[in-house]
Design an enzyme around this catalytic site. Structure first.
Site, mmCIF file in Angstrom:
data_model
loop_
_atom_site.group_PDB
_atom_site.id
_atom_site.type_symbol
_atom_site.label_atom_id
_atom_site.label_comp_id
_atom_site.label_asym_id
_atom_site.label_seq_id
_atom_site.Cartn_x
_atom_site.Cartn_y
_atom_site.Cartn_z
ATOM 1 N N CYS A 321 0.810 -6.091 -2.940
ATOM 2 C CA CYS A 321 -0.356 -5.756 -2.128
ATOM 3 C C CYS A 321 -1.360 -6.905 -2.136
ATOM 4 C CB CYS A 321 -1.013 -4.488 -2.654
ATOM 5 S SG CYS A 321 -2.374 -3.899 -1.628
ATOM 6 N N ARG A 417 -1.256 3.451 8.006
ATOM 7 C CA ARG A 417 -1.774 3.588 6.654
ATOM 8 C C ARG A 417 -3.002 2.701 6.442
ATOM 9 N NH1 ARG A 417 -1.369 1.539 1.382
ATOM 10 N NH2 ARG A 417 -1.143 3.203 -0.173
#
Length: 502
Positions: A321, A417
């Protein structure tokens, strides 16, 4: 458990350490040992995923398309944890993944392909990644089982132009879908057979072969009870978004028997998620909803007021991430878990520490800082149960592992998302990489859990509840580790070493 604070100051209580304006990761902090009056095997790791969903062990597989599909879901449930099936596929396909995991009671799933007896297998792709192909009168699931073809038998077949009906093996003995490994092994021994077909409602759902049974029986014995619902099925969760079409996805998931849903968003404190929480709770009041992701007490309180049954904590802490780097938003995971847990426990809302887990010590820290479970991506990626095929890269056997914020994953639909599904320009908040072959989660997770128990023993906590009590009573003490202390706390000063924990 001795919950009396020591008569002198040594280390810091959590409420003091985490109010100094620093954002700490798991590696930044260390717990000081406490008092031991119990064996490590006596540590109780049972917990709650949500207000109403108990787990025997505090481990959750992340809803990522390179981590959690049917095989991971059945394996995690058999271990006493749970998996959240990703939503980066159309709703019917996600529901099918859910049903596949719930249609058996053994952590073996081959996802077989089907063919009619007149079919000709021209390429190994016809097996769709399964080790065998089931032959039915209709060529599809639900038809009468006539036999099966193992991929290795087809590979050794000289004449690839033959119809499968000419060389298929006869149909094996059948067993009920909820038969355990011992029952399946007993049937194989009695019939001198190398395979057993699992049947539910008159339909064959899978084929279990002797090699898989022997492999699983050779793993450490599972000490925790499986995560099973009142209907006898494995419990499985599923991810969904916060858009209008996700209401239709939810219908598919509920029909498939989903046990809990996760509203999958990188920043959960939005009007979209708050409204979706209220919608789910009004339409399906018996279905628990996990909100997130959040990293602050303010975010958490908004979702708690909306009615969530669990909170997912973490923003930018995962190995793949890049949210903190790209968007300059997030929080160190140790700080985030402590802060959110300190407000969530007042409302009885369990916290899921999502991301940043690289070893068993990180699990101990997350749980001791107030989390009820840990959600793992990279820790489980590369395993036998993770989706994808193994390839060789620089001499190592690896599997792909990608962030749901990577551009590659976004093309499949995960951009919602990150609230980027309507944006003209897509900005990546994750990367695509690879992780080495870890073997089966059925093999390495029991060792991981034993290491966690030993960590709890060292801090004097005989259960998650006692760890949380020690934290909030200020008995459990912490310190911040300098860079040199972190180096000293790991392997150092060696020319070479073998990193092996079991």
């Amino acid at each position: 458990m001795n919950s009396t604070p020591p008569p002198f100051e040594d280390g810091f209580a959590a409420d003091k350490l985490f109010t100094q304006g620093f954002s700490y990761t798991y590696d930044d902090v260390i717990f000081l040992p406490h008092y031991i009056d119990f064996a490590a095997e006596a540590v109780d790791l049972s917990t709650r995923l949500t207000r109403r969903l108990p787990l025997a062990v505090p481990l959750v597989a992340s809803p990522m398309d390179t981590v959690s599909e049917s095989a991971m879901a059945s394996a995690m449930a058999s271990l006493g944890g749970i998996a959240i099936v990703h939503s980066n596929v159309p709703a019917p396909a996600q529901a099918a993944l859910l049903r596949a995991a719930k249609s058996r009671r053994v952590p073996i799933l081959s996802d077989p392909a089907f063919a009619a007896p007149s079919a000709i297998i021209e390429h190994e792709d016809d097996f769709a990644g399964s080790p065998f192909l089931l032959v039915t009168d209709t060529g599809a699931a639900g038809g009468k089982l006539l036999g099966y073809v193992a991929k290795r038998d087809w590979t050794n077949q000289n004449d690839k132009g033959l119809r499968v009906g000419d060389y298929m093996a006869p149909p094996p003995r059948r067993a009920p879908w909820n038969a355990d490994l011992n029952k399946i092994h007993e049937i194989m021994e009695g019939e001198k057979s190398g395979a057993v077909a699992l049947e539910r409602d008159g339909e064959v759902v899978d084929l279990v072969v002797r090699e898989d049974v022997d492999r699983v029986k050779g793993y450490p014995k599972l000490a925790a009870p499986a995560t099973v619902g009142p209907d006898g099925e494995f419990m499985v969760g599923a991810a969904m978004g916060t858009r209008e079409d996700d209401k239709e996805r939810l219908k598919h998931l509920v029909k498939a028997g989903v046990n809990v849903v996760v509203l999958d968003s990188s920043q959960g404190n939005s009007i979209y998620q708050l409204e979706m929480v209220k919608y789910v709770k009004s339409v399906y009041p018996e279905l628990d909803v996990i909100g997130g992701n959040v990293v602050t007490m303010y975010q958490a309180e908004n979702l708690i007021q909306a009615g969530v049954d669990g909170l997912r904590v973490g923003m930018g802490s995962g190995s793949i991430c890049t949210t903190q780097e790209v968007c300059a938003v997030g929080r160190g995971q140790a700080t985030a878990v402590y802060k959110v847990s300190s407000i969530a426990y007042k409302s009885g809302v369990p916290v899921i520490a999502d991301g940043g887990i690289s070893n068993s010590g990180h699990i101990v820290k997350a749980l001791s800082l107030g989390a009820s479970t840990v959600m793992m991506g990279s820790f489980l990626a590369g395993s036998h149960e993770a989706p994808g095929a193994y390839v060789y890269q620089n001499g190592q056997r690896v599997k792909k592992y990608r962030g749901m914020g990577s551009l590659e994953a976004m093309t499949k639909g995960s951009d919602a998302r990150y609230l980027g599904d309507t944006a003209k320009l897509k900005i990546a908040q994750g990367v695509v990489g690879a992780v080495k072959d870890k073997g089966s989660v059925l093999n390495f997770i029991p060792y991981t859990l034993q290491a966690v128990r030993q960590g709890f023993q060292d801090i004097g906590a005989s259960s998650l509840e006692s760890a949380h009590d020690l934290l909030r009573s200020r008995v459990l003490r912490l310190e911040v580790r300098s860079g040199a202390a972190q180096v000293e706390g790991g392997v150092h000063g060696l020319v070479s070493y073998e990193k092996k924990y079991y």
